[in-house]
Design a protein around this motif. Sequence first.
Motif, short mmCIF file in Angstrom:
data_model
loop_
_atom_site.label_atom_id
_atom_site.label_comp_id
_atom_site.label_asym_id
_atom_site.label_seq_id
_atom_site.Cartn_x
_atom_site.Cartn_y
_atom_site.Cartn_z
N LEU A 145 0.84 -1.20 0.00
CA LEU A 145 0.00 0.00 0.00
C LEU A 145 0.88 1.26 0.00
CD1 LEU A 145 -2.78 1.42 0.27
CD2 LEU A 145 -2.46 1.25 2.76
N LEU A 146 1.91 1.25 0.80
CA LEU A 146 2.81 2.40 0.86
C LEU A 146 3.53 2.61 -0.46
CD1 LEU A 146 4.21 1.84 4.46
CD2 LEU A 146 2.37 3.38 3.75
N LYS A 147 3.88 1.52 -1.13
CA LYS A 147 4.49 1.64 -2.46
C LYS A 147 3.51 2.28 -3.43
CE LYS A 147 7.56 -2.35 -2.02
NZ LYS A 147 7.77 -3.76 -2.40
N PHE A 148 2.24 1.89 -3.33
CA PHE A 148 1.24 2.49 -4.20
C PHE A 148 1.10 3.98 -3.92
CE2 PHE A 148 -3.09 4.12 -4.45
CZ PHE A 148 -3.24 4.15 -5.83
N LEU A 149 1.08 4.37 -2.65
CA LEU A 149 0.96 5.79 -2.32
C LEU A 149 2.14 6.58 -2.89
CD1 LEU A 149 -0.30 5.65 1.38
CD2 LEU A 149 -1.64 5.93 -0.71
N ASP A 150 3.33 6.02 -2.78
CA ASP A 150 4.50 6.68 -3.37
C ASP A 150 4.38 6.74 -4.89
OD1 ASP A 150 5.61 7.05 -0.85
OD2 ASP A 150 6.77 5.19 -0.93
N HIS A 151 3.85 5.69 -5.48
CA HIS A 151 3.64 5.66 -6.93
C HIS A 151 2.64 6.75 -7.35
CE1 HIS A 151 3.33 4.04 -10.97
NE2 HIS A 151 2.03 3.93 -10.83
N SER A 152 1.58 6.94 -6.55
CA SER A 152 0.59 7.97 -6.89
C SER A 152 1.19 9.37 -6.83
CB SER A 152 -0.64 7.86 -5.99
OG SER A 152 -0.35 8.25 -4.67
N VAL A 153 2.16 9.57 -5.92
CA VAL A 153 2.86 10.85 -5.86
C VAL A 153 3.75 11.00 -7.10
CG1 VAL A 153 4.63 12.18 -4.62
CG2 VAL A 153 2.79 11.03 -3.34
N LYS A 154 4.49 9.94 -7.42
CA LYS A 154 5.39 9.97 -8.58
C LYS A 154 4.62 10.26 -9.86
CE LYS A 154 8.46 6.98 -11.22
NZ LYS A 154 8.94 5.60 -11.42
N GLU A 155 3.42 9.69 -9.99
CA GLU A 155 2.62 9.89 -11.20
C GLU A 155 1.77 11.16 -11.14
OE1 GLU A 155 2.78 7.96 -14.01
OE2 GLU A 155 4.49 7.02 -12.98
N GLN A 156 1.94 11.94 -10.08
CA GLN A 156 1.30 13.24 -9.90
C GLN A 156 -0.23 13.18 -9.81
OE1 GLN A 156 2.91 16.15 -12.62
NE2 GLN A 156 5.02 15.67 -12.02
N PHE A 157 -0.72 12.09 -9.18
CA PHE A 157 -2.14 12.03 -8.82
C PHE A 157 -2.35 12.41 -7.35
CE2 PHE A 157 -2.22 9.32 -12.59
CZ PHE A 157 -3.32 9.86 -13.24
N TRP A 158 -1.25 12.63 -6.66
CA TRP A 158 -1.28 13.03 -5.25
C TRP A 158 -0.02 13.84 -5.02
CZ3 TRP A 158 -0.55 9.60 -0.33
CH2 TRP A 158 -1.30 10.13 0.72
N ASN A 159 0.06 14.56 -3.89
CA ASN A 159 1.29 15.32 -3.67
C ASN A 159 2.05 14.82 -2.45
OD1 ASN A 159 0.43 16.70 -1.28
ND2 ASN A 159 -0.67 18.18 -2.52
N SER A 160 3.34 15.11 -2.45
CA SER A 160 4.20 14.58 -1.39
C SER A 160 3.89 15.21 -0.03
CB SER A 160 5.67 14.81 -1.76
OG SER A 160 5.92 16.19 -1.94
N GLU A 161 3.36 16.43 -0.01
CA GLU A 161 3.02 17.06 1.27
C GLU A 161 1.99 16.23 2.03
OE1 GLU A 161 1.69 20.91 0.10
OE2 GLU A 161 3.69 21.76 0.04
#
Length: 195
Positions: A145-161
């Motif tokens: 799940l955490l890998k997916f969250l990082d992936h969503s940030v990398k793909e710019q569907f979410w932000n790192s903040e």
Amino acid sequence: MKKIKTLCVFCGASKGISPIYAEAARQLADVILAADMTLVYGGGNVGLMGELAHHMTTSGGKIIGVMPDFLIKNEIAHTELSEFHIVDSMSARKTLITELSDAFVLLPGGIGSLDEFFEIITLSQVGLHNKPRGILNTAHYYDDLLKFLDHSVKEQFWNSENRDRIIIEENPQELVNGLLNYNAPLFDRWNTVTV
């Protein structure tokens, strides 16, 4: 250090395949008890919910349960809680739990636990609360799940903040310490954030 009076825990109505999950739930209960916090949770007496609540009640802890009326017929509601709120829907349950809680923790669980926790993340993201939230990654249960969250940030569907505001620990005491030391940002730029 922020004072957390009520800590919400989302977790499974199953104990999972390994006894390590129940042990971590009991360890978290000990941390909650030592910090003199009140547990807020779904009100069940089965699975990790039951382990957490039973350990709290047998040690004199304060617990608030919230359960929709239709689930009381299907799940075993805990009968020894400090407070028990019966609501009319899953949405009402999540709303009341959010109102009652100063901080939120996700233990191992299934789709229901994820639904509840991610609603908390979404509400924070759109600026409706700024309470600390964390994941107890027992036995690396949430690694994918955490890998997916990082992936969503990398793909710019979410932000790192927003991603970085989730406190992640494998140890219950360290997780609660992280919640207590959480520094909420002065404002959320929710109108520029992808939900």
